[in-house]
Design an enzyme around this catalytic site. Structure first.
Site: not given
Ligand code: PLP
Length: 344
Positions: A223, A187
């Site tokens: 995604e 991230k």
């Molecule tokens: C690119 C991306 N994919 C997926 C997610 C979902 O992840 P999470 O369920 O940990 O928030 C996020 C958000 O955090 C994201 O920024």
């Protein structure tokens, strides 16, 4: 920035935007070790113009929420998973991990200090918490820094996709958010910088966000904007993409367990963009998006409609209901998912 006052907030109609709350948390890393972190009332940061975060993107972040329970208490949802993912993200960028127990403690401190800003249970809102870390060393050549700041801020939010559980339309993009072998699993800010142009193009064309396809073949779903994808097949199986370049979503791993509990035989598996016919329902899942039903995906001019463009499907609704019941403390979930924040 001006600090926000609770009387200026309409908790029932919050959007997803930044509000300057009274307290943030900060810790600094110098000479190979983390100093003691503390709450601060200063929401600005003073860093060198040459800080490596500004030029070469040495930055990682997290996102999680605090939920006000019916009994007035407050839950975090699986903060240990955010702590671990942030450590993994940091390692990818040669940054020092922030100790996981300290991460959770810092999040709790920020929630406790800003508790008046946690939206009430009835509002359906939450306190969004943003831990992040930046490289602050002044650096001109491309290499990792040695000085870092870890910080946590919070802001009260409502639903991410306006309209809540109303399906929205998505469109595939020619752009990628992350490369094969790149930083898709981490991230890091750079992934999001890469997503801004395609996101804007999709919005301008009237879609709620982008469907990213795999960066090698542009054949498999990766995604949906900043959320993971799931589909529920016509025979009731929960499927979500398996790929090395998507963010390991905490919501996704939670729903994999809940779908199993609900007899939906969940799998992580590559999902081809030309095999959408197998699905009766589809959705986006993430901390911000929670579960947002996907009404349609348009790919190369062809629009595929899932359950409905206006109504949420029954399985998506059931998963959503179970997930938020655990997050808001209405139902008991698997051990360790809901973490109480003592408010003093
Ligand atoms: C690119 C991306 N994919 C997926 C997610 C979902 O992840 P999470 O369920 O940990 O928030 C996020 C958000 O955090 C994201 O920024």
């Amino acid at each position: 920035m001006t600090k926000v006052d609770t009387k200026d907030l309409d908790f029932d109609n919050l959007d997803f935007s930044y509000r300057d709350l009274p307290y943030s948390y900060e810790a600094e890393y110098h000479d190979g070790k983390w100093g003691k972190g503390k709450l601060t009332t200063d929401s600005s940061m003073n860093i060198s113009e040459a800080a490596v975060a500004l030029h070469y993107g040495e930055e990682v972040f997290e996102g999680l929420k605090a939920y006000r329970r019916k009994d007035g208490g407050v839950n975090l949802f699986r903060p240990d998973r955010n702590a671990k993912r942030m450590k993994n993200s940091a390692e990818r960028l040669l940054m020092p991990g922030y100790p996981e127990a300290d991460f959770i403690e810092s999040v709790k401190e920020v929630v406790r200090a800003n508790q008046d800003f946690i939206p009430p249970y009835e509002s359906g809102g939450s306190l969004y918490i943003r831990p992040f870390m930046i490289g602050t060393s002044p650096i001109v050549g491309v290499h990792a820094g040695q000085d870092f700041t870890f910080r946590v801020y919070a802001t009260p939010v409502g639903a991410y996709y306006p309209g809540g559980l109303t399906p929205t339309a998505f469109v595939t993009s020619e752009f990628d958010r992350a490369a094969h072998g790149g930083t898709g699993q981490a991230k890091v800010g750079g992934n999001y910088a890469a997503s801004m142009l395609p996101g804007e193009e999709a919005h301008r064309a009237g879609y709620s966000d982008v469907v990213y396809l795999d960066p090698r073949e542009h054949h498999y779903i990766e995604e949906l904007g900043s959320a993971n994808f799931f589909g529920i097949t016509k025979d009731g199986q929960f499927k979500t993409p398996k790929s090395p370049s998507i963010l390991p979503s905490i919501t996704k791993y939670s729903l994999l367990e809940l779908a199993d509990e609900m007899g939906m035989n969940p799998v992580e598996t590559p999902i081809a963009i030309d095999e959408l016919d197998q699905f009766a329902e589809a959705g986006a899942m993430g901390t911000a998006a929670v579960i947002s039903p996907v009404g349609s995906i348009t790919h190369k001019g062809n629009k595929h409609v899932f359950y409905s463009e206006t109504e949420v499907g029954p399985k998506t609704q059931a998963l959503y209901d179970r997930l938020i019941a655990i997050q808001y403390g209405d139902e008991k979930g698997p051990a360790g998912w809901a973490v109480d924040v003592p408010l003093d």
